[in-house]
Scaffold this motif. Structure first.
Motif, PDB file in Angstrom:
ATOM      1  N   ILE A   7       0.960  -1.288   0.074  1.00 58.11           N
ATOM      2  CA  ILE A   7      -0.043  -0.057   0.090  1.00 58.11           C
ATOM      3  C   ILE A   7       0.990   1.250  -0.024  1.00 58.11           C
ATOM      4  CG2 ILE A   7      -1.732   1.352   1.372  1.00 58.11           C
ATOM      5  CD1 ILE A   7      -2.886  -1.231   0.094  1.00 58.11           C
ATOM      6  N   THR A   8       2.092   1.110   0.810  1.00 57.80           N
ATOM      7  CA  THR A   8       2.811   2.339   0.871  1.00 57.80           C
ATOM      8  C   THR A   8       3.433   2.793  -0.431  1.00 57.80           C
ATOM      9  OG1 THR A   8       3.355   2.125   3.375  1.00 57.80           O
ATOM     10  CG2 THR A   8       4.775   3.473   2.089  1.00 57.80           C
ATOM     11  N   LEU A  65      -8.870   3.055  -6.621  1.00 52.97           N
ATOM     12  CA  LEU A  65      -8.226   2.496  -5.534  1.00 52.97           C
ATOM     13  C   LEU A  65      -7.180   3.236  -4.819  1.00 52.97           C
ATOM     14  CD1 LEU A  65      -7.692  -1.227  -7.067  1.00 52.97           C
ATOM     15  CD2 LEU A  65      -9.399  -0.501  -5.236  1.00 52.97           C
ATOM     16  N   LEU A  66      -6.581   4.260  -5.232  1.00 48.37           N
ATOM     17  CA  LEU A  66      -5.668   4.979  -4.560  1.00 48.37           C
ATOM     18  C   LEU A  66      -6.395   5.771  -3.368  1.00 48.37           C
ATOM     19  CD1 LEU A  66      -2.918   6.451  -4.291  1.00 48.37           C
ATOM     20  CD2 LEU A  66      -3.763   8.261  -5.845  1.00 48.37           C
ATOM     21  N   ARG A  67      -7.741   6.071  -3.510  1.00 45.76           N
ATOM     22  CA  ARG A  67      -8.421   6.874  -2.568  1.00 45.76           C
ATOM     23  C   ARG A  67      -8.592   5.984  -1.412  1.00 45.76           C
ATOM     24  NH1 ARG A  67     -11.435   9.026  -7.053  1.00 45.76           N
ATOM     25  NH2 ARG A  67     -12.885   7.415  -6.838  1.00 45.76           N
ATOM     26  N   LYS A  68      -8.833   4.748  -1.758  1.00 42.87           N
ATOM     27  CA  LYS A  68      -9.071   3.664  -0.659  1.00 42.87           C
ATOM     28  C   LYS A  68      -7.670   3.314   0.002  1.00 42.87           C
ATOM     29  CE  LYS A  68     -13.495   2.858  -1.748  1.00 42.87           C
ATOM     30  NZ  LYS A  68     -14.335   3.165  -0.889  1.00 42.87           N
ATOM     31  N   ALA A  71      -7.289   5.885   2.663  1.00 42.58           N
ATOM     32  CA  ALA A  71      -8.089   5.641   3.755  1.00 42.58           C
ATOM     33  C   ALA A  71      -7.485   4.564   4.522  1.00 42.58           C
ATOM     34  CB  ALA A  71      -9.396   5.376   3.317  1.00 42.58           C
ATOM     35  N   LEU A  72      -6.940   3.469   3.749  1.00 42.89           N
ATOM     36  CA  LEU A  72      -6.381   2.450   4.720  1.00 42.89           C
ATOM     37  C   LEU A  72      -5.172   2.749   5.454  1.00 42.89           C
ATOM     38  CD1 LEU A  72      -6.663  -0.800   2.204  1.00 42.89           C
ATOM     39  CD2 LEU A  72      -7.702  -0.736   4.481  1.00 42.89           C
ATOM     40  N   GLN A  73      -4.382   3.564   4.923  1.00 42.76           N
ATOM     41  CA  GLN A  73      -3.007   3.938   5.416  1.00 42.76           C
ATOM     42  C   GLN A  73      -3.645   5.063   6.749  1.00 42.76           C
ATOM     43  OE1 GLN A  73      -0.367   7.013   3.643  1.00 42.76           O
ATOM     44  NE2 GLN A  73       1.109   5.280   3.613  1.00 42.76           N
ATOM     45  N   GLN A  74      -4.517   5.576   6.454  1.00 44.55           N
ATOM     46  CA  GLN A  74      -4.815   6.848   7.511  1.00 44.55           C
ATOM     47  C   GLN A  74      -5.478   5.792   8.677  1.00 44.55           C
ATOM     48  OE1 GLN A  74      -6.828  10.204   6.511  1.00 44.55           O
ATOM     49  NE2 GLN A  74      -8.198  10.322   8.595  1.00 44.55           N
ATOM     50  N   PRO A 154      -2.647  20.232   6.035  1.00 43.45           N
ATOM     51  CA  PRO A 154      -2.074  19.090   5.437  1.00 43.45           C
ATOM     52  C   PRO A 154      -2.483  17.828   5.853  1.00 43.45           C
ATOM     53  CG  PRO A 154      -0.637  20.781   6.695  1.00 43.45           C
ATOM     54  CD  PRO A 154      -1.777  21.121   6.960  1.00 43.45           C
ATOM     55  N   LYS A 155      -2.056  16.677   4.851  1.00 42.63           N
ATOM     56  CA  LYS A 155      -2.524  15.362   4.809  1.00 42.63           C
ATOM     57  C   LYS A 155      -2.494  14.824   6.292  1.00 42.63           C
ATOM     58  CE  LYS A 155      -0.658  12.118   2.496  1.00 42.63           C
ATOM     59  NZ  LYS A 155      -0.309  11.488   1.442  1.00 42.63           N
ATOM     60  N   GLY A 156      -2.906  14.236   6.871  1.00 42.13           N
ATOM     61  CA  GLY A 156      -2.869  13.625   8.111  1.00 42.13           C
ATOM     62  C   GLY A 156      -3.293  14.476   9.466  1.00 42.13           C
ATOM     63  N   PHE A 157      -3.760  15.388   8.977  1.00 38.73           N
ATOM     64  CA  PHE A 157      -4.302  16.531  10.209  1.00 38.73           C
ATOM     65  C   PHE A 157      -5.577  16.259  10.508  1.00 38.73           C
ATOM     66  CE2 PHE A 157      -0.420  18.779   9.909  1.00 38.73           C
ATOM     67  CZ  PHE A 157      -0.452  20.060  10.627  1.00 38.73           C
ATOM     68  N   ARG A 158      -5.682  16.352  11.651  1.00 37.25           N
ATOM     69  CA  ARG A 158      -7.337  16.237  12.453  1.00 37.25           C
ATOM     70  C   ARG A 158      -7.363  17.906  13.056  1.00 37.25           C
ATOM     71  NH1 ARG A 158      -8.761  11.246  13.497  1.00 37.25           N
ATOM     72  NH2 ARG A 158     -10.838  12.167  13.830  1.00 37.25           N
ATOM     73  N   PHE A 159      -8.654  18.231  13.070  1.00 38.88           N
ATOM     74  CA  PHE A 159      -9.127  19.545  13.742  1.00 38.88           C
ATOM     75  C   PHE A 159     -10.165  19.573  14.094  1.00 38.88           C
ATOM     76  CE2 PHE A 159     -10.454  19.709   9.295  1.00 38.88           C
ATOM     77  CZ  PHE A 159     -11.720  20.557   9.260  1.00 38.88           C
ATOM     78  N   SER A 160     -10.748  20.545  15.030  1.00 39.72           N
ATOM     79  CA  SER A 160     -11.860  20.460  15.519  1.00 39.72           C
ATOM     80  C   SER A 160     -12.348  22.219  16.081  1.00 39.72           C
ATOM     81  CB  SER A 160     -12.142  19.827  16.927  1.00 39.72           C
ATOM     82  OG  SER A 160     -13.325  19.898  17.706  1.00 39.72           O
ATOM     83  N   GLY A 161     -13.483  22.546  15.261  1.00 44.62           N
ATOM     84  CA  GLY A 161     -13.734  23.965  15.730  1.00 44.62           C
ATOM     85  C   GLY A 161     -14.227  24.132  17.089  1.00 44.62           C
ATOM     86  N   ILE A 162     -13.621  25.135  17.712  1.00 45.89           N
ATOM     87  CA  ILE A 162     -14.065  25.528  18.944  1.00 45.89           C
ATOM     88  C   ILE A 162     -14.519  26.873  19.098  1.00 45.89           C
ATOM     89  CG2 ILE A 162     -12.256  23.774  19.980  1.00 45.89           C
ATOM     90  CD1 ILE A 162     -10.619  26.202  20.709  1.00 45.89           C
TER      91      ILE A 162
END
Length: 300
Positions: A7-8, A65-68, A71-74, A154-162
């Protein structure tokens, strides 16, 4: 059987445009990357790359399949980070990157709670510019960030509006614009504007509020505030930054002829699944996601 190496290799080849470039990015031999992708195609029963041209290109199936694969990697990265956070270990130090414009949030209350719950964990607080908190998270220098929202992280980021911060047009009380209120776009363009900036040349989000061709740029909102109070120009500044100067009469909040409602900018808490948080860091992240800002200026 599918492997994480396959996958990588697939993702790297798709992103870099060639097997050789993918191999360099992964610090592997080109033959290892080629074999991994070939074996992945055999396992899946589909061709992922069209190899008829000089550089391989994704087939229609490969694009889907690249999108999948992403998702698998994340999911794998989130799984590893979650497992690390469940081992019960507390960090010895946690680094927060807090953009200067969000200090109006009740953060000291959070830090007092943290000190009581985790007295042996050291906090390091960095003071980045407008959106430089994201770069500190991306590079691994900081664990959690608080900043004004970005359209794209950036890819891999998570965020939450506060919450939201109010953005107000301000100038010195003796500035010519004060006598022209409510001011129009044309009137604002005739005077020097002081504009927030940051060190990331790819981030142009601050330019959404650019109006005047006569422009000075500032990385620090507090330095920009002092320039406004010195009569060097007008600016859009966050309410938390101008609160004290406004109450002291050192600057004026302008009335706009073209805008009937206040401008608001979102505040995000950000982190990345690439870096695992221990129990102390996870507690702090959860607590910060529950933070809400102060009330607006009463007379603005």
């Amino acid at each position: 059987m599918l492997s994480t190496d396959q996958i990588t290799a697939f993702i790297a080849a798709a992103e870099h445009g060639s097997f050789s470039a993918a191999a360099r990015s992964l610090n592997k031999a080109q033959s290892a990357v080629s074999h991994a992708i070939q074996n992945l195609e055999i396992d899946l029963g589909v061709e992922l790359f069209d190899r008829s041209a000089r550089s391989p290109s994704l087939t229609p199936a490969g694009k889907v399949l690249l999108r999948k694969a992403h998702a698998l990697q994340q999911t794998r990265q989130e799984f590893i980070a979650q497992a690390a956070s469940l081992n019960g270990a507390n960090e010895t130090e946690i680094c927060l990157a807090i953009a200067q414009s969000v200090w109006d949030l009740p953060l000291l209350e959070v830090f007092r709670e943290f000190e009581q719950k985790y007295p042996y964990v050291t906090l390091e607080l960095l003071d980045p510019g407008s959106s430089d908190a994201a770069e500190l998270i991306r590079s691994g220098r900081a664990d959690i960030g608080l900043m004004m929202e970005q359209e794209i992280y950036p890819k891999g980021f998570r965020f939450s509006g506060i919450g939201y911060a109010r953005l107000l047009p301000v100038c010195h009380p003796d500035h010519p614009l004060v006598a022209q209120q409510p001011v129009s776009h044309q009137q604002l363009r005739q005077h020097r504007q002081l504009l927030a900036s940051n060190r990331n040349p790819d981030d142009r989000s601050h330019e959404r509020h650019l109006l005047s061709p006569d422009l000075w740029r500032f990385e620090s909102p507090h330095v920009m505030l002092e320039a406004v109070c010195a009569g060097l120009g007008w600016a859009f500044l966050h309410e938390s930054v101008i609160r004290e100067k406004h109450s002291n009469g050192e600057l004026t909040v302008l009335q706009l002829a073209y805008q009937q409602v206040d401008a608001f900018q979102g505040i995000d808490v950000i982190w990345t699944e690439h870096k695992a948080l221990g129990s102390a860091g996870q507690w702090l992240l959860n607590r910060l996601q529950a933070v809400r800002g102060n009330s607006p200026l009463p007379d603005a």
